[in-house]
Design a protein around this motif. Structure first.
Motif, PDB file in Angstrom:
ATOM      1  N   SER A 171      62.111  20.517  77.483  1.00 48.88           N
ATOM      2  CA  SER A 171      61.975  19.272  78.482  1.00 48.88           C
ATOM      3  C   SER A 171      62.735  18.207  78.235  1.00 48.88           C
ATOM      4  O   SER A 171      62.898  17.317  79.269  1.00 48.88           O
ATOM      5  CB  SER A 171      60.631  19.088  78.539  1.00 48.88           C
ATOM      6  OG  SER A 171      60.178  18.431  77.572  1.00 48.88           O
ATOM      7  N   SER A 227      55.329  18.067  85.535  1.00 53.66           N
ATOM      8  CA  SER A 227      56.152  19.124  86.164  1.00 53.66           C
ATOM      9  C   SER A 227      56.986  19.774  85.228  1.00 53.66           C
ATOM     10  O   SER A 227      57.159  21.133  85.051  1.00 53.66           O
ATOM     11  CB  SER A 227      56.694  18.821  87.576  1.00 53.66           C
ATOM     12  OG  SER A 227      57.531  19.945  88.064  1.00 53.66           O
ATOM     13  N   ALA A 228      57.847  18.963  84.610  1.00 53.19           N
ATOM     14  CA  ALA A 228      58.573  19.403  83.666  1.00 53.19           C
ATOM     15  C   ALA A 228      58.152  20.179  82.331  1.00 53.19           C
ATOM     16  O   ALA A 228      58.554  21.163  81.893  1.00 53.19           O
ATOM     17  CB  ALA A 228      59.623  18.194  83.084  1.00 53.19           C
ATOM     18  N   SER A 288      55.398  21.735  82.528  1.00 51.85           N
ATOM     19  CA  SER A 288      54.818  22.838  83.010  1.00 51.85           C
ATOM     20  C   SER A 288      55.753  23.967  83.060  1.00 51.85           C
ATOM     21  O   SER A 288      55.525  25.057  82.843  1.00 51.85           O
ATOM     22  CB  SER A 288      53.960  22.664  84.398  1.00 51.85           C
ATOM     23  OG  SER A 288      53.022  22.066  84.227  1.00 51.85           O
ATOM     24  N   THR A 289      56.924  23.445  83.547  1.00 50.11           N
ATOM     25  CA  THR A 289      58.084  24.459  83.825  1.00 50.11           C
ATOM     26  C   THR A 289      58.637  24.820  82.298  1.00 50.11           C
ATOM     27  O   THR A 289      59.035  26.190  82.250  1.00 50.11           O
ATOM     28  CB  THR A 289      59.350  23.770  84.422  1.00 50.11           C
ATOM     29  OG1 THR A 289      58.743  23.413  85.845  1.00 50.11           O
ATOM     30  CG2 THR A 289      60.229  24.591  84.645  1.00 50.11           C
ATOM     31  N   GLN A 348      55.928  27.433  81.025  1.00 47.14           N
ATOM     32  CA  GLN A 348      56.029  28.770  81.705  1.00 47.14           C
ATOM     33  C   GLN A 348      57.182  29.574  81.165  1.00 47.14           C
ATOM     34  O   GLN A 348      56.939  30.875  80.966  1.00 47.14           O
ATOM     35  CB  GLN A 348      56.203  28.644  83.336  1.00 47.14           C
ATOM     36  CG  GLN A 348      56.390  29.714  84.012  1.00 47.14           C
ATOM     37  CD  GLN A 348      56.264  29.464  85.627  1.00 47.14           C
ATOM     38  OE1 GLN A 348      56.413  28.449  85.969  1.00 47.14           O
ATOM     39  NE2 GLN A 348      56.125  30.659  86.332  1.00 47.14           N
ATOM     40  N   ARG A 349      58.361  28.794  80.962  1.00 49.09           N
ATOM     41  CA  ARG A 349      59.507  29.682  80.447  1.00 49.09           C
ATOM     42  C   ARG A 349      58.980  30.090  79.105  1.00 49.09           C
ATOM     43  O   ARG A 349      59.542  31.506  78.897  1.00 49.09           O
ATOM     44  CB  ARG A 349      60.566  28.857  80.325  1.00 49.09           C
ATOM     45  CG  ARG A 349      61.579  28.510  81.518  1.00 49.09           C
ATOM     46  CD  ARG A 349      62.910  27.990  81.431  1.00 49.09           C
ATOM     47  NE  ARG A 349      62.929  26.595  80.603  1.00 49.09           N
ATOM     48  CZ  ARG A 349      62.805  25.476  81.211  1.00 49.09           C
ATOM     49  NH1 ARG A 349      62.876  25.294  82.365  1.00 49.09           N
ATOM     50  NH2 ARG A 349      63.035  24.246  80.280  1.00 49.09           N
TER      51      ARG A 349
END
Length: 243
Positions: A57, A219-220, A222-223, A226-227
């Motif tokens: 991130s 958001s960053a 969480s992204t 998720q990856r």
């Protein structure tokens, strides 16, 4: 956050040059997720995950160790930004945003001397037993909110385990990820594990304080999380701490 390498330092300098924010992650010891090394550094699965999230991130994550109950209080007030290894409760959700997806799952279990746990085959067998637990922890319902049980709270998992091993408590509840790991280290008297298994897992999350001034970074994070989950990277990291 673990031993510093030139790669980590390079990332740190790059992030600082770009003006990246620094978020504070409050946590306490919880092997194999957070393990205190002889040199005072923290290692473990959660620490590896935080390091990867920082890399993915570009957001700097600074670990601040403190008692679990204090960490929750500081999340409520916004004095810290994040906690890792969080189980979901409605009470906590009032002041914590649980970042999706969940990243790991353990199961609650009861431990004690073999003769004691042999009699624990269903929930009602806990009646009349003194059961140790860690304060401010979430295990499963109805255990967490059951006023009829004789529950004895202590500040840390390590203290709880030693009290049971020394016979100061007959029974304890813990998460199998943590207690099974601790027992495999062979530090103290071996304990038995009750056949009774609650139906509800302890699902672990990364959470952000709703009062954090860094909500824009949610958001960053969480992204990136998720990856790591979908790629199987966290599962691979976890395998290093399993038998």
């Amino acid at each position: 956050m673990g031993k510093t390498s030139w790669g980590v330092l390079g990332l740190l300098f790059a992030c600082l040059a770009q003006g990246a924010p620094t978020l504070t992650v409050a946590t306490d010891l919880w092997p194999p997720f957070r393990i205190l090394q002889p040199d005072g550094e923290l290692q473990g699965l959660d620490v590896e995950i935080l390091q990867r999230l920082q890399k993915e991130s570009g957001i700097l994550l600074q670990i601040r160790r403190m008692p679990w109950g204090r960490a929750l209080k500081q999340m409520e007030s916004g004095q810290v930004d994040l906690m890792i290894g969080l189980a979901h409760t409605a009470e906590r959700a009032a002041f914590i945003d649980y970042l999706q997806p969940a990243y790991y799952q353990c199961w609650p279990a009861f431990y004690g001397k073999p003769a004691t746990v042999a009699g624990i085959r269903q929930y009602r067998d806990l009646a009349g037993m003194e059961v140790g637990y860690v304060l401010k922890s979430a295990y499963f319902e109805p255990f967490d909110s059951d006023p009829a049980l004789n529950k004895h709270g202590v500040p840390t998992e390590d203290q709880l385990l030693r009290m049971v091993q020394r016979g100061h408590l007959p029974l304890m509840i813990g998460t199998d990820c943590q207690v099974d790991y601790a027992l495999r280290q062979g530090d103290g008297k071996p304990l038995g594990k009750a056949d009774y298994r609650p139906d509800s897992p302890v699902t672990l999350y990364l959470g952000m304080s709703k009062r954090s001034p860094h909500q824009a970074q949610k958001s960053a994070l969480s992204t990136a999380l998720q990856r790591l989950v979908e790629s199987g990277d966290i599962k691979q990291m976890a395998s290093h701490y399993q038998p």
